[in-house]
Motif scaffolding. Structure first.
Motif, mmCIF file in Angstrom:
data_model
loop_
_atom_site.group_PDB
_atom_site.id
_atom_site.type_symbol
_atom_site.label_atom_id
_atom_site.label_comp_id
_atom_site.label_asym_id
_atom_site.label_seq_id
_atom_site.Cartn_x
_atom_site.Cartn_y
_atom_site.Cartn_z
ATOM 1 N N GLU A 93 41.114 -11.767 -26.856
ATOM 2 C CA GLU A 93 40.360 -12.312 -25.732
ATOM 3 C C GLU A 93 40.396 -13.836 -25.772
ATOM 4 N N PHE A 94 40.433 -14.436 -24.588
ATOM 5 C CA PHE A 94 40.375 -15.891 -24.524
ATOM 6 C C PHE A 94 39.649 -16.308 -23.260
ATOM 7 N N SER A 95 39.130 -17.509 -23.302
ATOM 8 C CA SER A 95 38.480 -18.147 -22.163
ATOM 9 C C SER A 95 38.694 -19.636 -22.345
ATOM 10 N N GLU A 96 39.585 -20.205 -21.536
ATOM 11 C CA GLU A 96 39.977 -21.597 -21.704
ATOM 12 C C GLU A 96 40.145 -22.270 -20.344
ATOM 13 N N VAL A 97 40.211 -23.578 -20.384
ATOM 14 C CA VAL A 97 40.462 -24.367 -19.183
ATOM 15 C C VAL A 97 41.808 -25.068 -19.374
ATOM 16 N N TYR A 98 42.639 -25.014 -18.330
ATOM 17 C CA TYR A 98 43.983 -25.564 -18.394
ATOM 18 C C TYR A 98 44.236 -26.481 -17.206
ATOM 19 N N ARG A 99 45.213 -27.351 -17.369
ATOM 20 C CA ARG A 99 45.709 -28.190 -16.290
ATOM 21 C C ARG A 99 47.172 -27.792 -16.075
ATOM 22 N N PHE A 100 47.522 -27.466 -14.843
ATOM 23 C CA PHE A 100 48.873 -27.033 -14.489
ATOM 24 C C PHE A 100 49.568 -28.070 -13.615
ATOM 25 N N THR A 101 50.865 -28.167 -13.784
ATOM 26 C CA THR A 101 51.748 -28.888 -12.873
ATOM 27 C C THR A 101 52.856 -27.916 -12.504
ATOM 28 N N ARG A 102 53.070 -27.703 -11.214
ATOM 29 C CA ARG A 102 54.143 -26.817 -10.753
ATOM 30 C C ARG A 102 55.027 -27.566 -9.776
ATOM 31 N N VAL A 103 56.331 -27.365 -9.914
ATOM 32 C CA VAL A 103 57.302 -27.940 -8.998
ATOM 33 C C VAL A 103 57.835 -26.814 -8.122
ATOM 34 N N TRP A 104 57.556 -26.908 -6.836
ATOM 35 C CA TRP A 104 58.047 -25.946 -5.847
ATOM 36 C C TRP A 104 59.275 -26.545 -5.171
ATOM 37 N N LEU A 105 60.365 -25.793 -5.153
ATOM 38 C CA LEU A 105 61.573 -26.213 -4.442
ATOM 39 C C LEU A 105 61.866 -25.222 -3.332
ATOM 40 N N GLN A 106 62.345 -25.751 -2.219
ATOM 41 C CA GLN A 106 62.768 -24.882 -1.129
ATOM 42 C C GLN A 106 64.286 -24.807 -1.144
ATOM 43 N N ARG A 107 64.783 -23.590 -1.345
ATOM 44 C CA ARG A 107 66.220 -23.327 -1.321
ATOM 45 C C ARG A 107 66.447 -22.110 -0.442
ATOM 46 N N ASN A 108 67.448 -22.153 0.373
ATOM 47 C CA ASN A 108 67.749 -21.034 1.274
ATOM 48 C C ASN A 108 66.516 -20.616 2.072
ATOM 49 N N ASN A 109 65.775 -21.615 2.594
ATOM 50 C CA ASN A 109 64.571 -21.387 3.402
ATOM 51 C C ASN A 109 63.486 -20.615 2.665
ATOM 52 N N ARG A 110 63.425 -20.762 1.354
ATOM 53 C CA ARG A 110 62.447 -20.021 0.555
ATOM 54 C C ARG A 110 61.881 -20.936 -0.527
ATOM 55 N N TRP A 111 60.554 -21.030 -0.599
ATOM 56 C CA TRP A 111 59.887 -21.823 -1.619
ATOM 57 C C TRP A 111 59.726 -21.008 -2.893
ATOM 58 N N GLN A 112 60.083 -21.611 -4.029
ATOM 59 C CA GLN A 112 59.897 -20.979 -5.327
ATOM 60 C C GLN A 112 59.514 -22.038 -6.359
ATOM 61 N N ILE A 113 58.858 -21.589 -7.424
ATOM 62 C CA ILE A 113 58.511 -22.470 -8.534
ATOM 63 C C ILE A 113 59.745 -22.613 -9.409
ATOM 64 N N ALA A 114 60.203 -23.865 -9.581
ATOM 65 C CA ALA A 114 61.404 -24.122 -10.372
ATOM 66 C C ALA A 114 61.076 -24.693 -11.748
ATOM 67 N N ALA A 115 59.918 -25.332 -11.874
ATOM 68 C CA ALA A 115 59.551 -25.938 -13.147
ATOM 69 C C ALA A 115 58.046 -26.131 -13.195
ATOM 70 N N GLY A 116 57.563 -26.287 -14.404
ATOM 71 C CA GLY A 116 56.141 -26.541 -14.547
ATOM 72 C C GLY A 116 55.737 -26.752 -15.980
ATOM 73 N N HIS A 117 54.464 -27.073 -16.116
ATOM 74 C CA HIS A 117 53.886 -27.351 -17.425
ATOM 75 C C HIS A 117 52.413 -26.989 -17.380
ATOM 76 N N VAL A 118 51.908 -26.464 -18.470
ATOM 77 C CA VAL A 118 50.486 -26.180 -18.584
ATOM 78 C C VAL A 118 49.970 -26.804 -19.874
ATOM 79 N N SER A 119 48.812 -27.458 -19.791
ATOM 80 C CA SER A 119 48.161 -28.055 -20.955
ATOM 81 C C SER A 119 46.741 -27.536 -21.033
ATOM 82 N N GLN A 120 46.317 -27.235 -22.237
ATOM 83 C CA GLN A 120 44.925 -26.827 -22.428
ATOM 84 C C GLN A 120 44.043 -28.057 -22.410
#
Length: 128
Positions: A93-120
């Motif tokens: 079990e866990f209960s934590e707070v995190y900070r996320f960074t996500r990079v969304w790229l649009q390719r072929n008319n579709r948005w997807q997450i290509a990169a990211g980072h999470v820090s506690q």
């Protein structure tokens, strides 16, 4: 998902993470994902999906705050946010707070997450 806004996609992602919805996660995550975990481990799409598939990740709470959307170009958006997360990781079990960074790229008319980072986020009083 072609015409969805990044905000809508972020909401969809939040629900997919809570429900371990592999089909939605598969659609939202780019095949060439590069993701740096809070431990420093660099993960990829298959590792992320497998963690949900196998039950390594089981989230019971995923409360988002301070979401900021930073468009950099017509096909690149960076999202930063704070997340209070509870659940199980590797049967612990866990209960934590995190900070996320996500990079969304649009390719072929579709948005997807290509990169990211999470820090506690570690409270200052526990850093001594």
């Amino acid at each position: 998902m072609e015409n969805d806004s990044i905000e809508d996609l972020e909401e969809t992602l939040q629900q997919a993470m809570l429900n371990s919805d592999l089909a939605v996660l598969d659609a939202l995550i780019a095949d060439d994902l590069v993701w740096t975990m809070h431990t420093g481990f660099v993960s990829n799409k298959e590792s992320d999906l497998e963690a949900h598939r196998s039950g390594v990740f089981r989230f019971t709470k995923l409360e988002i705050s301070d979401r900021q959307i930073h468009p950099f170009s017509d096909d690149c958006v960076v999202v930063t946010l704070k997340a209070e997360i509870e659940g199980m990781i590797n049967a612990q079990e866990f209960s934590e707070v995190y900070r996320f960074t996500r990079v969304w790229l649009q390719r072929n008319n579709r948005w997807q997450i290509a990169a990211g980072h999470v820090s506690q986020i570690v409270p200052l009083d526990s850093q001594s």
